[in-house]
Design a protein around this motif. Structure first.
Motif, PDB file in Angstrom:
ATOM      1  N   PHE A  23      38.335  13.861  55.607  1.00 51.53           N
ATOM      2  CA  PHE A  23      37.234  13.522  54.705  1.00 51.53           C
ATOM      3  C   PHE A  23      37.754  12.824  53.452  1.00 51.53           C
ATOM      4  CE2 PHE A  23      33.647  14.996  51.780  1.00 51.53           C
ATOM      5  CZ  PHE A  23      32.756  14.051  52.264  1.00 51.53           C
ATOM      6  N   PHE A  24      38.922  13.242  52.982  1.00 55.50           N
ATOM      7  CA  PHE A  24      39.544  12.618  51.810  1.00 55.50           C
ATOM      8  C   PHE A  24      39.772  11.122  52.056  1.00 55.50           C
ATOM      9  CE2 PHE A  24      43.447  11.216  49.672  1.00 55.50           C
ATOM     10  CZ  PHE A  24      43.122  11.456  48.345  1.00 55.50           C
ATOM     11  N   PHE A  25      40.267  10.782  53.232  1.00 62.72           N
ATOM     12  CA  PHE A  25      40.569   9.379  53.539  1.00 62.72           C
ATOM     13  C   PHE A  25      39.324   8.568  53.868  1.00 62.72           C
ATOM     14  CE2 PHE A  25      44.858  11.173  54.397  1.00 62.72           C
ATOM     15  CZ  PHE A  25      45.545  10.410  53.460  1.00 62.72           C
ATOM     16  N   SER A  26      38.196   9.243  54.103  1.00 58.45           N
ATOM     17  CA  SER A  26      36.959   8.520  54.424  1.00 58.45           C
ATOM     18  C   SER A  26      36.340   7.859  53.199  1.00 58.45           C
ATOM     19  CB  SER A  26      35.926   9.485  55.020  1.00 58.45           C
ATOM     20  OG  SER A  26      35.347  10.281  53.993  1.00 58.45           O
ATOM     21  N   ASP A  27      36.669   8.358  52.026  1.00 54.81           N
ATOM     22  CA  ASP A  27      36.100   7.871  50.750  1.00 54.81           C
ATOM     23  C   ASP A  27      34.616   8.203  50.580  1.00 54.81           C
ATOM     24  OD1 ASP A  27      38.490   6.939  49.838  1.00 54.81           O
ATOM     25  OD2 ASP A  27      38.057   4.815  50.151  1.00 54.81           O
ATOM     26  N   GLU A  28      34.003   8.872  51.566  1.00 55.42           N
ATOM     27  CA  GLU A  28      32.580   9.222  51.445  1.00 55.42           C
ATOM     28  C   GLU A  28      32.334  10.205  50.305  1.00 55.42           C
ATOM     29  OE1 GLU A  28      31.090  10.597  55.225  1.00 55.42           O
ATOM     30  OE2 GLU A  28      32.130   8.977  56.289  1.00 55.42           O
ATOM     31  N   TRP A  29      33.348  11.012  50.003  1.00 56.24           N
ATOM     32  CA  TRP A  29      33.205  12.014  48.944  1.00 56.24           C
ATOM     33  C   TRP A  29      33.004  11.380  47.566  1.00 56.24           C
ATOM     34  CZ3 TRP A  29      37.081  11.654  45.273  1.00 56.24           C
ATOM     35  CH2 TRP A  29      38.227  10.943  45.642  1.00 56.24           C
ATOM     36  N   LYS A  30      33.379  10.122  47.429  1.00 58.71           N
ATOM     37  CA  LYS A  30      33.287   9.466  46.115  1.00 58.71           C
ATOM     38  C   LYS A  30      31.847   9.231  45.666  1.00 58.71           C
ATOM     39  CE  LYS A  30      37.788   7.188  46.440  1.00 58.71           C
ATOM     40  NZ  LYS A  30      38.521   5.900  46.502  1.00 58.71           N
ATOM     41  N   VAL A  31      30.898   9.309  46.608  1.00 58.19           N
ATOM     42  CA  VAL A  31      29.495   9.044  46.248  1.00 58.19           C
ATOM     43  C   VAL A  31      28.625  10.305  46.367  1.00 58.19           C
ATOM     44  CG1 VAL A  31      29.607   6.593  46.820  1.00 58.19           C
ATOM     45  CG2 VAL A  31      29.010   8.232  48.612  1.00 58.19           C
ATOM     46  N   LEU A  32      29.234  11.474  46.480  1.00 60.32           N
ATOM     47  CA  LEU A  32      28.451  12.712  46.527  1.00 60.32           C
ATOM     48  C   LEU A  32      27.677  12.872  45.217  1.00 60.32           C
ATOM     49  CD1 LEU A  32      31.034  15.078  48.276  1.00 60.32           C
ATOM     50  CD2 LEU A  32      28.958  14.086  49.267  1.00 60.32           C
TER      51      LEU A  32
END
Length: 224
Positions: free
Chosen positions: A152-161
């Motif tokens: 999940f860290f490498f997906s970058d999706e967490w940056k827009v939570l």
């Protein structure tokens, strides 16, 4: 039937909906402890809300455990103990600072098979995903869990939570494993903290802060 709910009634119902299973003593501690007879006051309020059909309850446990009206949990389910352990971690945090942006059973990837921490919150200004391990798992299973976090860290999706700060760079939460067992798990990308309780975490935090203060060099006054 017409009835009027107080703000406290609404807060209690919202809290039970959020945490899924809440025992009577926790409600006393969180909503009634300032009253002269907190247990009696709590019992009275909860009986009224139950009779109004606004909450469910199970008396399989002592004291009584309250559930949302649409709870999909059987009243003798082991899942209730799971939710009570999440509540206990939350209450421990409240001793030190009120957690914000609390999400029970967070699913940040929005899909099955991704990370599913038991709790997300911002605690003392920092975001955390919390995994509560009531059972003993193999090292391989725990490392696989950490690998999902790295994925999940490498997906970058967490940056827009939605909870990410607007005025600062996105932050990937630290992962707290609440476990009586220490697992040989590691990551080069995310911060993993293993403690038996939030109280232990805060003791570690206090001692590390103290060591940092003591390690600061003392500036000697100039001799001339």
């Amino acid at each position: 039937m017409s009835f009027r709910l107080s703000q406290r009634d609404k807060d209690i119902i919202r809290f039970i909906n959020q945490f899924r299973a809440v025992d009577r003593d926790s409600l006393v501690e969180l909503f009634f402890k300032q009253l002269k007879s907190p247990v009696n006051a709590c019992n009275s309020v909860m009986v009224r809300l139950y009779r109004l059909g606004l909450i469910e309850r199970t008396q399989q446990y002592s004291p009584t455990v309250y559930l949302p009206v649409d709870a999909k949990i059987k009243k003798n389910s082991q899942k209730i103990l799971h939710f009570l352990s999440i509540l206990d971690v939350y209450k421990q945090m409240c001793v030190y600072s009120m957690p914000r942006n609390v999400i029970v059973e967070d699913k940040p990837t929005g899909q099955k098979g991704g990370i599913e921490p038991d709790l997300f919150c911002i605690f003392k200004g920092s975001p955390f995903w919390i995994e509560i391990q009531r059972n003993h798992y193999s090292e391989q299973k725990m490392q696989a869990k950490i690998s999902l976090y790295e994925e999940f860290f490498f997906s970058d999706e967490w940056k827009v939570l939605h909870w990410q700060p607007e005025e600062r760079s996105p932050i990937f939460p630290s992962v707290i494993l609440i476990t009586p067992v220490r697992y040989a798990v590691a990551s080069d990308h995310i911060r993993i903290i293993q403690v038996a309780s939030i109280h232990e975490l805060m003791e570690k935090y206090k001692s590390s802060t103290k060591q940092q203060r003591e390690a600061k060099p003392i500036t000697q006054p100039s001799s001339g």
